[in-house]
Design a protein around this motif. Structure first.
Motif, mmCIF file in Angstrom:
data_model
loop_
_atom_site.group_PDB
_atom_site.id
_atom_site.type_symbol
_atom_site.label_atom_id
_atom_site.label_comp_id
_atom_site.label_asym_id
_atom_site.label_seq_id
_atom_site.Cartn_x
_atom_site.Cartn_y
_atom_site.Cartn_z
ATOM 1 N N ALA A 157 0.828 -1.290 -0.257
ATOM 2 C CA ALA A 157 0.281 0.059 0.297
ATOM 3 C C ALA A 157 1.336 1.673 -0.037
ATOM 4 O O ALA A 157 1.909 1.143 -0.179
ATOM 5 C CB ALA A 157 -0.856 -0.235 0.819
ATOM 6 N N GLY A 158 0.094 2.683 -0.289
ATOM 7 C CA GLY A 158 0.790 3.931 -0.061
ATOM 8 C C GLY A 158 1.027 3.773 -1.695
ATOM 9 O O GLY A 158 0.826 3.306 -2.586
ATOM 10 N N GLU A 159 2.002 4.934 -1.389
ATOM 11 C CA GLU A 159 2.021 6.305 -2.569
ATOM 12 C C GLU A 159 3.108 5.916 -3.249
ATOM 13 O O GLU A 159 2.912 5.927 -4.838
ATOM 14 C CB GLU A 159 2.608 7.614 -2.153
ATOM 15 N N TYR A 160 3.740 4.604 -2.982
ATOM 16 C CA TYR A 160 4.641 4.709 -3.964
ATOM 17 C C TYR A 160 4.546 2.907 -4.105
ATOM 18 O O TYR A 160 5.410 1.915 -3.671
ATOM 19 C CB TYR A 160 5.694 5.265 -4.227
ATOM 20 N N ALA A 161 3.411 2.328 -4.282
ATOM 21 C CA ALA A 161 3.144 0.727 -3.282
ATOM 22 C C ALA A 161 4.129 0.694 -4.665
ATOM 23 O O ALA A 161 4.702 0.632 -5.718
ATOM 24 C CB ALA A 161 1.665 0.009 -4.687
ATOM 25 N N LYS A 162 4.475 -0.651 -4.307
ATOM 26 C CA LYS A 162 5.441 -2.039 -4.925
ATOM 27 C C LYS A 162 4.514 -3.136 -4.991
ATOM 28 O O LYS A 162 3.766 -4.095 -4.358
ATOM 29 C CB LYS A 162 6.631 -2.726 -4.029
ATOM 30 N N THR A 163 4.683 -3.729 -6.090
ATOM 31 C CA THR A 163 4.485 -5.276 -6.779
ATOM 32 C C THR A 163 5.220 -6.658 -6.326
ATOM 33 O O THR A 163 6.599 -5.955 -6.917
ATOM 34 C CB THR A 163 3.725 -5.501 -8.198
ATOM 35 N N ILE A 164 5.565 -7.261 -5.001
ATOM 36 C CA ILE A 164 6.374 -8.297 -5.422
ATOM 37 C C ILE A 164 5.935 -10.044 -5.506
ATOM 38 O O ILE A 164 4.566 -10.190 -4.981
ATOM 39 C CB ILE A 164 7.275 -7.690 -3.914
ATOM 40 N N ALA A 165 6.786 -10.541 -6.316
ATOM 41 C CA ALA A 165 6.655 -11.959 -6.367
ATOM 42 C C ALA A 165 7.049 -12.610 -5.739
ATOM 43 O O ALA A 165 8.499 -12.593 -5.104
ATOM 44 C CB ALA A 165 7.131 -12.179 -7.623
ATOM 45 N N PHE A 166 6.358 -13.243 -4.655
ATOM 46 C CA PHE A 166 6.425 -14.343 -3.675
ATOM 47 C C PHE A 166 6.884 -16.101 -4.600
ATOM 48 O O PHE A 166 6.110 -15.930 -5.326
ATOM 49 C CB PHE A 166 6.658 -14.203 -2.529
ATOM 50 N N ASN A 167 7.954 -16.646 -3.679
ATOM 51 C CA ASN A 167 7.908 -18.298 -4.038
ATOM 52 C C ASN A 167 7.247 -19.209 -3.299
ATOM 53 O O ASN A 167 8.095 -18.988 -1.526
ATOM 54 C CB ASN A 167 8.973 -18.749 -4.853
ATOM 55 N N ILE A 168 6.491 -20.310 -2.698
ATOM 56 C CA ILE A 168 6.458 -20.771 -1.415
ATOM 57 C C ILE A 168 7.264 -22.691 -2.437
ATOM 58 O O ILE A 168 6.339 -22.786 -3.165
ATOM 59 C CB ILE A 168 5.106 -21.053 -1.065
ATOM 60 N N PHE A 169 7.497 -22.687 -0.896
ATOM 61 C CA PHE A 169 8.233 -24.699 -1.556
ATOM 62 C C PHE A 169 8.347 -25.263 -0.549
ATOM 63 O O PHE A 169 8.375 -25.266 0.730
ATOM 64 C CB PHE A 169 9.270 -24.637 -2.077
ATOM 65 N N GLY A 170 7.800 -26.552 -0.626
ATOM 66 C CA GLY A 170 7.254 -27.814 0.336
ATOM 67 C C GLY A 170 6.392 -28.049 -0.142
ATOM 68 O O GLY A 170 5.197 -26.666 0.545
ATOM 69 N N GLY A 171 5.588 -29.175 0.444
ATOM 70 C CA GLY A 171 4.095 -29.712 0.360
ATOM 71 C C GLY A 171 3.037 -29.398 1.589
ATOM 72 O O GLY A 171 2.046 -28.450 1.347
ATOM 73 N N GLU A 172 3.727 -29.375 2.805
ATOM 74 C CA GLU A 172 3.055 -28.886 4.092
ATOM 75 C C GLU A 172 2.383 -26.893 3.979
ATOM 76 O O GLU A 172 1.412 -26.768 4.042
ATOM 77 C CB GLU A 172 3.867 -29.591 4.993
ATOM 78 N N LYS A 173 3.327 -26.425 3.238
ATOM 79 C CA LYS A 173 3.291 -25.118 3.375
ATOM 80 C C LYS A 173 2.117 -24.692 2.259
ATOM 81 O O LYS A 173 1.815 -23.424 2.268
ATOM 82 C CB LYS A 173 4.971 -24.720 2.925
ATOM 83 N N VAL A 174 2.766 -25.656 1.098
ATOM 84 C CA VAL A 174 1.762 -24.607 -0.217
ATOM 85 C C VAL A 174 0.782 -25.447 0.252
ATOM 86 O O VAL A 174 -0.252 -24.425 -0.075
ATOM 87 C CB VAL A 174 2.628 -25.932 -1.601
ATOM 88 N N ASP A 175 0.130 -26.124 0.207
ATOM 89 C CA ASP A 175 -1.189 -26.375 0.799
ATOM 90 C C ASP A 175 -1.355 -25.922 2.131
ATOM 91 O O ASP A 175 -2.636 -25.267 1.171
ATOM 92 C CB ASP A 175 -1.174 -27.859 1.612
ATOM 93 N N ASN A 176 -1.226 -25.259 2.864
ATOM 94 C CA ASN A 176 -1.752 -24.690 4.286
ATOM 95 C C ASN A 176 -2.256 -23.248 3.186
ATOM 96 O O ASN A 176 -2.960 -22.379 3.725
ATOM 97 C CB ASN A 176 -0.584 -23.973 4.869
#
Length: 114
Positions: free
Chosen positions: A38-57
């Motif tokens: 949020a904010g005047e200078y909003a940023k768009t950021i891409a993330f990864n999630i790796f691992g079965g349980e983390k991805v499922d959650n």
């Protein structure tokens, strides 16, 4: 490394990727998602999630438009003289403060059943 965290809104959730490791023969899962700050200078950021349980959650508890706090760790690797950086999320939680402070949605009286 210190705990890096960012707060924003989930804009995109990518397709689930899965496979089998060639070296260990174990199953793996990965998903990508994009958060906009949020904010005047909003940023768009891409993330990864790796691992079965983390991805499922992540898939179970998150959706596009949700306000979240993302704890992550940057990681870079070299390939043919170039460096590539991933932002690996390890914890994603709903941001209750942002959800509560979001402006109320207007309701069109034409949509009301009375």
């Amino acid at each position: 490394m210190s705990n890096l965290q960012i707060t924003g809104t989930i804009k995109v959730i990518g397709e689930l990727q899965s496979g089998t490791s060639k070296s260990s023969g174990k199953e793996w899962k990965k998903i990508n998602f994009v958060v906009e700050t949020a904010g005047e200078y909003a940023k768009t950021i891409a993330f990864n999630i790796f691992g079965g349980e983390k991805v499922d959650n992540f898939v179970k508890y998150n959706k596009v438009g949700q306000k979240v706090d993302v704890s992550f760790e940057p990681e870079s690797r070299e390939y043919k003289g170039r460096y590539y950086t991933d932002l690996n999320a390890w914890k994603v939680f709903t941001n209750k403060d942002l959800e509560a402070s979001a402006p109320a949605k207007e309701v069109d009286s034409g949509d009301m059943p009375f």
